[in-house]
Design a protein around this motif. Structure first.
Motif, PDB file in Angstrom:
ATOM      1  N   GLU A  40     -12.239  11.138   5.492  1.00  0.00           N
ATOM      2  CA  GLU A  40     -11.660   9.894   5.998  1.00  0.00           C
ATOM      3  C   GLU A  40     -10.203  10.100   6.391  1.00  0.00           C
ATOM      4  O   GLU A  40      -9.740   9.551   7.398  1.00  0.00           O
ATOM      5  CB  GLU A  40     -11.768   8.796   4.933  1.00  0.00           C
ATOM      6  N   ALA A  41      -9.470  10.905   5.613  1.00  0.00           N
ATOM      7  CA  ALA A  41      -8.075  11.193   5.958  1.00  0.00           C
ATOM      8  C   ALA A  41      -7.995  11.920   7.300  1.00  0.00           C
ATOM      9  O   ALA A  41      -7.151  11.583   8.150  1.00  0.00           O
ATOM     10  CB  ALA A  41      -7.431  12.043   4.868  1.00  0.00           C
ATOM     11  N   VAL A  42      -8.890  12.874   7.530  1.00  0.00           N
ATOM     12  CA  VAL A  42      -8.909  13.604   8.799  1.00  0.00           C
ATOM     13  C   VAL A  42      -9.324  12.687   9.947  1.00  0.00           C
ATOM     14  O   VAL A  42      -8.786  12.777  11.058  1.00  0.00           O
ATOM     15  CB  VAL A  42      -9.847  14.825   8.696  1.00  0.00           C
ATOM     16  N   ARG A  43     -10.262  11.789   9.693  1.00  0.00           N
ATOM     17  CA  ARG A  43     -10.697  10.851  10.745  1.00  0.00           C
ATOM     18  C   ARG A  43      -9.540   9.945  11.173  1.00  0.00           C
ATOM     19  O   ARG A  43      -9.352   9.683  12.376  1.00  0.00           O
ATOM     20  CB  ARG A  43     -11.851  10.003  10.241  1.00  0.00           C
ATOM     21  N   LEU A  44      -8.760   9.476  10.205  1.00  0.00           N
ATOM     22  CA  LEU A  44      -7.650   8.570  10.507  1.00  0.00           C
ATOM     23  C   LEU A  44      -6.450   9.306  11.104  1.00  0.00           C
ATOM     24  O   LEU A  44      -5.673   8.717  11.870  1.00  0.00           O
ATOM     25  CB  LEU A  44      -7.214   7.835   9.238  1.00  0.00           C
ATOM     26  N   ALA A  45      -6.278  10.583  10.738  1.00  0.00           N
ATOM     27  CA  ALA A  45      -5.142  11.369  11.246  1.00  0.00           C
ATOM     28  C   ALA A  45      -5.637  12.753  11.651  1.00  0.00           C
ATOM     29  O   ALA A  45      -5.406  13.748  10.953  1.00  0.00           O
ATOM     30  CB  ALA A  45      -4.046  11.471  10.181  1.00  0.00           C
ATOM     31  N   THR A 104      -6.386   1.787   6.368  1.00  0.00           N
ATOM     32  CA  THR A 104      -6.024   2.764   7.411  1.00  0.00           C
ATOM     33  C   THR A 104      -4.973   3.766   6.929  1.00  0.00           C
ATOM     34  O   THR A 104      -4.512   4.601   7.715  1.00  0.00           O
ATOM     35  CB  THR A 104      -5.472   2.042   8.663  1.00  0.00           C
ATOM     36  N   LEU A 105      -4.587   3.710   5.669  1.00  0.00           N
ATOM     37  CA  LEU A 105      -3.543   4.591   5.154  1.00  0.00           C
ATOM     38  C   LEU A 105      -4.142   5.958   4.806  1.00  0.00           C
ATOM     39  O   LEU A 105      -4.658   6.189   3.706  1.00  0.00           O
ATOM     40  CB  LEU A 105      -2.876   3.962   3.924  1.00  0.00           C
ATOM     41  N   ALA A 120       0.830  -1.206   0.000  1.00  0.00           N
ATOM     42  CA  ALA A 120       0.000   0.000   0.000  1.00  0.00           C
ATOM     43  C   ALA A 120       0.869   1.263   0.000  1.00  0.00           C
ATOM     44  O   ALA A 120       0.601   2.230  -0.725  1.00  0.00           O
ATOM     45  CB  ALA A 120      -0.923  -0.003   1.209  1.00  0.00           C
ATOM     46  N   LEU A 121       1.945   1.253   0.800  1.00  0.00           N
ATOM     47  CA  LEU A 121       2.841   2.409   0.851  1.00  0.00           C
ATOM     48  C   LEU A 121       3.483   2.668  -0.509  1.00  0.00           C
ATOM     49  O   LEU A 121       3.598   3.815  -0.953  1.00  0.00           O
ATOM     50  CB  LEU A 121       3.935   2.185   1.907  1.00  0.00           C
ATOM     51  N   VAL A 122       3.895   1.596  -1.186  1.00  0.00           N
ATOM     52  CA  VAL A 122       4.566   1.756  -2.483  1.00  0.00           C
ATOM     53  C   VAL A 122       3.578   2.247  -3.536  1.00  0.00           C
ATOM     54  O   VAL A 122       3.896   3.117  -4.350  1.00  0.00           O
ATOM     55  CB  VAL A 122       5.231   0.441  -2.923  1.00  0.00           C
ATOM     56  N   TYR A 123       2.347   1.679  -3.534  1.00  0.00           N
ATOM     57  CA  TYR A 123       1.331   2.157  -4.488  1.00  0.00           C
ATOM     58  C   TYR A 123       1.050   3.645  -4.263  1.00  0.00           C
ATOM     59  O   TYR A 123       0.873   4.419  -5.207  1.00  0.00           O
ATOM     60  CB  TYR A 123       0.038   1.350  -4.334  1.00  0.00           C
TER      61      TYR A 123
END
Length: 641
Positions: free
Chosen positions: A126-131, A87-88, A55-58
């Motif tokens: 979703e990005a704000v919810r996770l971070a 969760t990324l 996932a990180l590489v993609y």
């Protein structure tokens, strides 16, 4: 998540280095693709850990594709990253950014715009919810919400009607707003400046790739969002008159001054924008000359716009082909751009978009800034071969300009005069001369400090950290006093080390990569050396009333000098020469000043007491004037208003 095998970790780091440090998106994308293959073939760790690594590489490969304006491919990679690791947070933010950017290219009434806005909002949320602590994710969501809020554009619409501004001016406006050098100006805003430039590069590239997009709204919408952000800034609430208030200006406030000046430069008008600008200028304590000046634009940007205006579509087209063939740039500049010479001639703003894209890429890859332009000069030299006389005249003109420090604005610079007037007859006359030349003729802003203390000098160091001074293109210091070889004498014979003065005033962030000139008109020692041939030029050590710059024919022997600086003669020589040689190389002019002063012969016969005799020089003597240059470009004496 378990550790990666060493060889795979090396491949991953190499891809990141290509992307983050070398800005080589094409090779970075290929490197990440190889890393994915290695992960699939050789990784024998925990399956769930493998998915997170993939996932990180993609996600990283998606960033490379995004910077190449390959949006569909980038979205695929981000989506794949999210499927592998829900969760990324970064993958949601990056995918949302593309939807947000594409949304800005669509008309308000289009269904596609609404769908893209919805998708962008969901990803940002979703990005704000996770971070939740990530300010970049929060800003993305805020900006996304702003473009859908009814009436959100009312304020910037009062600034201009974007639909009635030509694409050529829109492209210029976007270029004029930013400075890609994060080591100059307001250093604390360096990262924000770089991010803004990345957005500008993306916009130029989008414009070049999608030149036939209906209405081509990307320029209007990107600028609209920038304007909204600038106009909606709120000043920090800091104690009135405090040091914190004078240094605590936000980037948006400084950007508003740049926006207003760019607006005026392009011949656009806005009452509302002027009102905001006037308020910020008042809080920054702008002088009248600063308010009426044109110095809130980056001089290097102005120089590039002038160059762009003078280059023909054919020259820009050929320059692009020269650059993409260069080994250091072929993998950084997108060589797949499908742009023909006919399109550059026919599509409004396309020539400007291509030229500014090339300039920003040079800057982004650390190959150009306001001081270092050698790479561009190299390309122009190649371009200049086998051209018509008219084309060669244009290119040669700018090759010469690029040898100089950029100085396109008014006021032309800042001049600070520290002058000890106690026990120094003629000191006020020196100030008058400097002011009349530097302010009235050369167009500098003048600040005069009589009888400065060490505390006063230190306060000036703090003063010059204020935001408004980042807009000045040069600074000149005069120090007029008695002194020794090592020290400047302040009032009451207080000593201030000459070396400390020059060193500390040379390192101010607001004047990084800008010319700094020191005129230290103070005594350099007490030893008097006679000359063999005498002239007929009478003066006291301070040149009281004897400030003529002519020298007698007999005074040509330079075998002997004395190191006592005759200040009034020195000030007069410098000021007269600068006034006479506006538009010339200052280094050459000041060398002539030094030669002239070396030739002047002084004599003194009036002696009263033995005590006074010790203080005065006897007979005939010369003075030594030293000029030392640390310029990295040629500094041209400005012509003022």
């Amino acid at each position: 998540m378990s550790e990666l095998p060493f060889n795979i970790e090396q491949d991953l780091e190499r891809g990141r280095e290509l992307y983050q440090l070398e800005r080589n998106f094409k090779e970075a994308k290929e490197s990440f693709t190889e890393t994915l293959t290695s992960l699939n073939n050789y990784y024998d760790g925990d399956p769930e850990s493998l998915k997170k690594h993939q996932a990180l590489v993609y996600n990283e490969r998606g960033l490379c594709k995004y910077m190449q304006v390959c949006f569909d491919d980038a979205v695929e990679d981000y989506t794949q990253a999210i499927q592998l690791d829900p969760t990324l947070a970064a993958a949601y933010y990056n995918r949302g950014t593309i939807c947000y950017r594409l949304c800005a290219t669509k008309c308000h009434e289009m269904d596609e715009r609404q769908d893209l806005h919805r998708r962008a909002t969901e990803d940002f949320q979703e990005a704000v919810r996770l971070a939740p602590d990530n300010t970049e994710f929060q800003l993305g969501l805020k900006e996304c919400n702003a473009i859908a809020t009814p009436g959100a554009g009312d304020e910037e619409d009062r600034v201009w009607d974007l639909d009635n501004i030509s694409k050529k001016k829109l492209v210029k406006l976007l270029f004029l707003l930013d400075n890609s050098d994060d080591t100059t100006g307001t250093i604390k805003h360096g990262k924000l400046n770089t991010e803004a430039v990345k957005g500008g590069i993306w916009c130029f590239l989008f414009f070049l790739k999608y030149k036939n997009l209906v209405h081509n709204q990307i320029l209007q919408n990107v600028l609209r969002n920038r304007v909204r952000q600038i106009l909606n800034c709120f000043p920090l609430s800091l104690p009135r008159g405090s040091e914190a208030e004078s240094l605590g200006f936000q980037k948006d406030e400084e950007d508003l001054l740049i926006l207003a000046e760019a607006y005026r430069h392009l011949g656009l008008k806005s009452q509302h924008l002027d009102e905001k600008k006037n308020d910020i200028q008042h809080r920054m304590n702008f002088t009248e000359s600063e308010k009426n000046g044109t110095f809130c634009l980056y001089a290097e940007n102005l120089l590039m716009t002038h160059l762009c205006d003078d280059l023909t579509p054919t020259l820009v087209f050929d320059l692009f082909n020269i650059m993409i063939e260069d080994k250091s740039l072929c993998d950084k500049i997108d060589g797949d751009l499908d742009i023909s010479l006919d399109q550059l001639k026919e599509i409004e703003g396309l020539k400007e978009g291509l030229f500014f894209y090339m300039i920003r890429m040079l800057e982004y890859h650390k190959m150009q800034n306001r001081l270092y332009t050698y790479k561009l000069q190299h390309f122009l030299h190649i371009l200049n071969k086998q051209r018509s006389p008219e084309e060669q005249e244009i290119i040669t003109k700018y090759l010469l300009k690029l040898e100089h420090y950029p100085g396109e604005c008014q006021p032309t610079g800042l001049c600070i005069v520290f002058c000890v007037t106690d026990d120094r007859e003629g000191a006020d006359l020196e100030i008058t001369k400097i002011t009349s030349v530097f302010h009235d003729i050369l167009g500098f802003t003048i600040k005069v400090e009589k009888n400065p203390s060490a505390k006063t000098i230190d306060e000036y160091k703090k003063e010059l950290r204020k935001s408004k001074y980042r807009f000045y293109d040069s600074i000149v210091y005069w120090f007029l006093s008695h002194g020794t070889e090592k020290d400047l004498l302040l009032p009451n014979n207080k000593e201030y080390r000459r070396e400390d003065f020059v060193d500390s005033f040379s390192k101010l962030d607001n004047f990084s990569k800008k010319p700094k000139i020191f005129f230290m008109a103070s005594c350099q020692g007490n030893e008097h050396i006679p000359v063999e041939e005498t002239g007929n030029y009478e003066a006291t050590i301070d040149g009281e009333g004897k400030t003529y710059v002519d020298y007698p024919d007999a005074a040509h022997d330079t075998s002997y000098v004395y190191y006592q600086m005759d200040r009034s003669v020195y000030v007069d020589c410098v000021c007269s020469s600068l006034k006479e040689h506006c538009g010339k190389n200052i280094t050459q002019v000041l060398e002539e000043v030094c030669q002239k002063i070396h030739r002047i012969v002084f004599y003194s016969e009036e002696k009263k007491t033995s005590e006074e005799k010790e203080k005065e020089f006897e007979g005939n003597a010369k003075q030594a004037c030293f000029y030392e240059s640390t310029f990295q470009k040629t500094f041209i004496i400005p012509k003022g208003l």
